[in-house]
Design an enzyme around this catalytic site. Structure first.
Site, PDB file in Angstrom:
ATOM      1  N   ASP A  11      -4.476  -0.834   3.763  1.00 48.57           N
ATOM      2  CA  ASP A  11      -3.373  -1.054   2.839  1.00 48.57           C
ATOM      3  C   ASP A  11      -3.783  -0.463   1.493  1.00 48.57           C
ATOM      4  O   ASP A  11      -4.973  -0.290   1.217  1.00 48.57           O
ATOM      5  CB  ASP A  11      -3.120  -2.557   2.719  1.00 48.57           C
ATOM      6  CG  ASP A  11      -2.113  -2.909   1.656  1.00 48.57           C
ATOM      7  OD1 ASP A  11      -1.009  -2.339   1.674  1.00 48.57           O
ATOM      8  OD2 ASP A  11      -2.433  -3.746   0.787  1.00 48.57           O
TER       9      ASP A  11
ATOM     10  N   ASP B 108      -1.920  -1.235  -2.006  1.00 47.99           N
ATOM     11  CA  ASP B 108      -1.704  -2.112  -3.163  1.00 47.99           C
ATOM     12  C   ASP B 108      -2.391  -3.464  -2.972  1.00 47.99           C
ATOM     13  O   ASP B 108      -2.144  -4.161  -1.992  1.00 47.99           O
ATOM     14  CB  ASP B 108      -0.212  -2.288  -3.421  1.00 47.99           C
ATOM     15  CG  ASP B 108       0.434  -0.949  -3.730  1.00 47.99           C
ATOM     16  OD1 ASP B 108      -0.011  -0.290  -4.685  1.00 47.99           O
ATOM     17  OD2 ASP B 108       1.348  -0.545  -2.995  1.00 47.99           O
TER      18      ASP B 108
END
Length: 190
Positions: free
Chosen positions: A10, A12
Site C-alpha cells: 500500500d 498512503d
C-alpha cells in the site's frame, strides 16, 4: 533476472507517513488535529464535518495532498535494498485522478517499483492474487485482515491510532520500516 519474491505494498500511511493528510485537513477545515486524534480510518469521525463536503474537498485536493506527502523514515532505503530479490507491486486505493502525481512522487523520492496499480475502491486482494504476492504491507486494519484471510499470506500492518483493533495470527503489527525489514529478513531471508 528472476527475483525470488513479490510483495504487495500500500502507499498512503505505509510508504508515506500516516499523518500526511493532517496539515491539509487542519488548514482547509480550521482544525488542529494530531495523528492521535484519528482513532478510526474514517477521518470524518475525528472532527465535525459533513462527510459529503469532506469527500468533495478531498477529491479536489488529492493530487496536491499526495505530492506533498512525506515518505516514511527508512522506506526508500529498505525498499531499494529489497529490490534485488523482490518484485515491488504497489496496490493503492487512490483514484485515477492521482495517477500522474503518484508516479511523480515515486520519482521525486527515488522509490523503486515494478508496478503501481491504482485500484480505487476495488478489493486489493484481487490484484495481490493476480500478482501472486508473498507478503503485503498495509495500514488499514480491514484491508490487512481481508488480504491475510483471502490470500493466506503474511500482512505487515503499519501501526497507527486508527488501526489498533485486534489482529489475527498472520497479520503482523510493525511500528516502522526497520521493524518490517527485520521481520522480512527473519521470515524470507533477504
Amino acid at each position: 533476472m528472476k527475483k525470488n519474491y513479490r510483495f504487495g505494498i500500500d502507499i498512503d500511511g505505509t510508504v508515506t507517513t500516516p499523518e500526511s493528510l493532517l496539515p491539509h485537513i487542519n488548514k482547509a477545515f480550521n482544525v488542529n488535529l494530531a495523528l492521535t486524534d484519528i482513532t478510526q480510518y474514517d477521518l470524518t469521525a475525528a472532527f465535525p464535518v459533513d462527510s459529503v463536503e469532506f469527500f468533495k474537498w478531498f477529491r479536489e485536493n488529492e493530487p496536491e495532498i499526495y505530492m506533498a506527502s512525506p515518505i516514511q523514515q527508512d522506506a526508500q532505503a529498505i525498499l531499494s535494498a529489497w529490490q534485488k530479490d523482490v518484485e515491488l507491486y504497489y496496490i493503492t486505493a487512490r483514484e485515477d485522478n492521482s495517477t500522474d502525481v503518484t508516479y511523480e512522487w515515486f520519482k521525486q523520492f527515488n522509490v523503486p517499483y515494478d508496478k503501481i496499480d491504482i485500484v480505487g475502491p476495488v478489493n486489493k486482494a484481487i490484484k495481490a492474487r493476480e500478482y501472486d504476492v508473498h507478503a503485503f504491507f498495509e495500514d488499514k486494519h480491514a484491508n490487512a485482515v481481508q488480504l491475510h484471510e483471502e490470500l493466506d499470506i503474511p500482512v505487515l500492518l503499519f501501526d497507527a491510532p486508527y488501526n489498533r483493533e485486534p489482529i489475527p495470527n498472520g497479520v503482523i503489527r510493525v511500528s516502522n520500516w526497520q521493524e518490517a525489514n527485520h521481520w522480512i529478513k527473519k521470515e524470507f531471508g533477504i
